[in-house]
Design an enzyme around this catalytic site. Sequence first.
Site, short mmCIF file in Angstrom:
data_model
loop_
_atom_site.label_atom_id
_atom_site.label_comp_id
_atom_site.label_asym_id
_atom_site.label_seq_id
_atom_site.Cartn_x
_atom_site.Cartn_y
_atom_site.Cartn_z
N GLY A 5 43.14 29.60 40.87
CA GLY A 5 44.55 29.21 40.75
C GLY A 5 45.29 30.05 39.72
O GLY A 5 46.36 29.69 39.26
N LYS A 9 48.12 34.69 36.08
CA LYS A 9 49.34 33.89 35.87
C LYS A 9 48.96 32.42 35.72
O LYS A 9 47.88 32.00 36.17
CB LYS A 9 50.32 34.04 37.03
CG LYS A 9 49.78 33.68 38.43
CD LYS A 9 49.82 32.23 38.80
CE LYS A 9 49.19 31.91 40.14
NZ LYS A 9 48.96 30.50 40.42
N ASP A 65 51.94 34.87 45.91
CA ASP A 65 52.09 35.10 44.46
C ASP A 65 52.35 36.57 44.12
O ASP A 65 52.67 36.89 42.98
CB ASP A 65 50.81 34.69 43.72
CG ASP A 65 50.62 33.18 43.69
OD1 ASP A 65 51.63 32.46 43.78
OD2 ASP A 65 49.47 32.74 43.59
N GLY A 76 44.20 35.80 40.63
CA GLY A 76 43.42 37.02 40.38
C GLY A 76 43.54 38.06 41.49
O GLY A 76 43.81 39.23 41.23
N GLY A 77 43.36 37.61 42.73
CA GLY A 77 43.47 38.55 43.85
C GLY A 77 44.88 39.11 43.95
O GLY A 77 45.08 40.31 44.21
N SER A 78 45.87 38.26 43.72
CA SER A 78 47.26 38.71 43.78
C SER A 78 47.56 39.70 42.66
O SER A 78 48.28 40.68 42.85
CB SER A 78 48.22 37.52 43.65
OG SER A 78 47.95 36.58 44.66
N PRO A 106 38.95 34.22 36.77
CA PRO A 106 38.10 33.43 37.67
C PRO A 106 38.58 33.52 39.12
O PRO A 106 39.78 33.46 39.38
CB PRO A 106 38.25 31.99 37.15
CG PRO A 106 38.82 32.11 35.78
CD PRO A 106 39.53 33.41 35.69
P1 ATP Z 1 45.12 31.68 45.98
O1 ATP Z 1 45.75 30.46 45.39
O2 ATP Z 1 46.10 32.73 46.39
O3 ATP Z 1 44.09 31.38 47.03
P2 ATP Z 1 43.60 31.96 43.52
O4 ATP Z 1 44.40 32.34 42.36
O5 ATP Z 1 43.15 30.54 43.57
O6 ATP Z 1 44.34 32.41 44.81
P3 ATP Z 1 41.95 34.34 43.83
O7 ATP Z 1 41.02 34.73 42.74
O8 ATP Z 1 43.14 35.15 44.03
O9 ATP Z 1 42.29 32.81 43.60
O10 ATP Z 1 41.05 34.28 45.17
C1 ATP Z 1 41.42 33.65 46.32
C2 ATP Z 1 40.70 34.26 47.51
O11 ATP Z 1 41.12 35.62 47.64
C3 ATP Z 1 39.20 34.28 47.44
O12 ATP Z 1 38.70 33.74 48.65
C4 ATP Z 1 38.81 35.73 47.37
O13 ATP Z 1 37.63 36.04 48.10
C5 ATP Z 1 40.01 36.45 47.96
N1 ATP Z 1 40.27 37.77 47.34
C6 ATP Z 1 40.74 38.86 47.98
N2 ATP Z 1 40.87 39.89 47.13
C7 ATP Z 1 40.50 39.47 45.93
C8 ATP Z 1 40.41 40.08 44.65
N3 ATP Z 1 40.74 41.37 44.46
N4 ATP Z 1 40.00 39.32 43.62
C9 ATP Z 1 39.68 38.01 43.82
N5 ATP Z 1 39.73 37.39 45.00
C10 ATP Z 1 40.13 38.09 46.06
#
Ligand code: ATP
Length: 321
Positions: free
Chosen positions: A114, A19, A152, A117-119, A110
């Site tokens: 931000g 997103k 998210d 990805g994890g969400s 990535p």
């Molecule tokens: P947020 O703003 O929610 O922290 P983001 O979009 O910046 O998320 P993500 O890639 O979601 O970044 O990763 C944030 C954290 O979530 C990382 O510390 C990662 O280790 C953890 N994480 C848990 N599960 C996952 C997954 N399936 N993919 C990526 N990161 C994950």
Amino acid sequence: MITPRAMKNENLTLFAPAKINLTLEVFGKRADGYHDLRSLVVPVSLYDVLTLTPLDADIEVSCEVVGLPGENLPMLPAPRDNLAVRAAHLLREVTGCCGGARIHIRKEIPIGGGMGGGSADAAAALTGLNRLWGTGLSIEALMELGARLGSDIPAMVYGKAVCMEGRGEKITPVPTCWTAGTEWWIVVVNPGFNVPTGDIYRRFRSGLTSNEETFINARFALERGDRKLACASLVNSLEAPVYDKYPLLASVAGRLKSAGADGVLLSGSGASVFAVAENHGQALVIEARMKRENGSWLWSRVAQILPDGVMVAHGPLEARV
Ligand code: ATP
């Protein structure tokens, strides 16, 4: 207790889109320690791909990182902390389902970028396993489960353009008028390091938020497909603390603007920055210029804002999930 209905060896493949936040306004800190926020969130065509395979009882996960900078590898969570795994356990817990699954994640979003990805992985796991195990939860119930795991996730379970409020749990759909071929093109760049979200919220000082008119314009722009107005209404309250701590990201944003983008914004809490281009051709030109001027250290992708539908399932379950 619900018995999983999927047959052995039936795999389910899901595309979990990243997103971007076209607006992200952070308001005051709440009693529970979280900040209230309001954000217009849209899915984009940069995907993690999840393959779910039914198992008798175990929940296993494997990750493959594709085309991301090497710095992303150490950021991969331990299996038990993986949001997709946590989503699977939560779904089992609330439904009493006794099924297991192997979750393979092909990561192209990535990590810590931000872009959620994890969400996205958690949303795809909830949606896919709900199908695979036949647990039959509604999308609203899945969104509620998602909210327990991360701010998210409800928006990503819903999948289309939404306005997110509260901690992220209040989701209002935002109608869009895109038809195939009219979606907006973006260039996403990422420096290869992650920005710790919690630290940025701690550095955030309120009073730096946008005004109501900007938000109304941004939502109107989404509804009408008015790209120019959207570019003029991009806002992110976290840009100040992020650019303050990471001047390199401010400079990346400046270079995207100089490359001709009408609108440039930090996505979420960074470290990804996106530029909204006039069309696909201009997006490619902007990306090529960034590569030429910055060399290979800067990861980039040209993507489209997705008009509809988050996850496409292939294999035995063919409908959109
Ligand atoms: P947020 O703003 O929610 O922290 P983001 O979009 O910046 O998320 P993500 O890639 O979601 O970044 O990763 C944030 C954290 O979530 C990382 O510390 C990662 O280790 C953890 N994480 C848990 N599960 C996952 C997954 N399936 N993919 C990526 N990161 C994950």
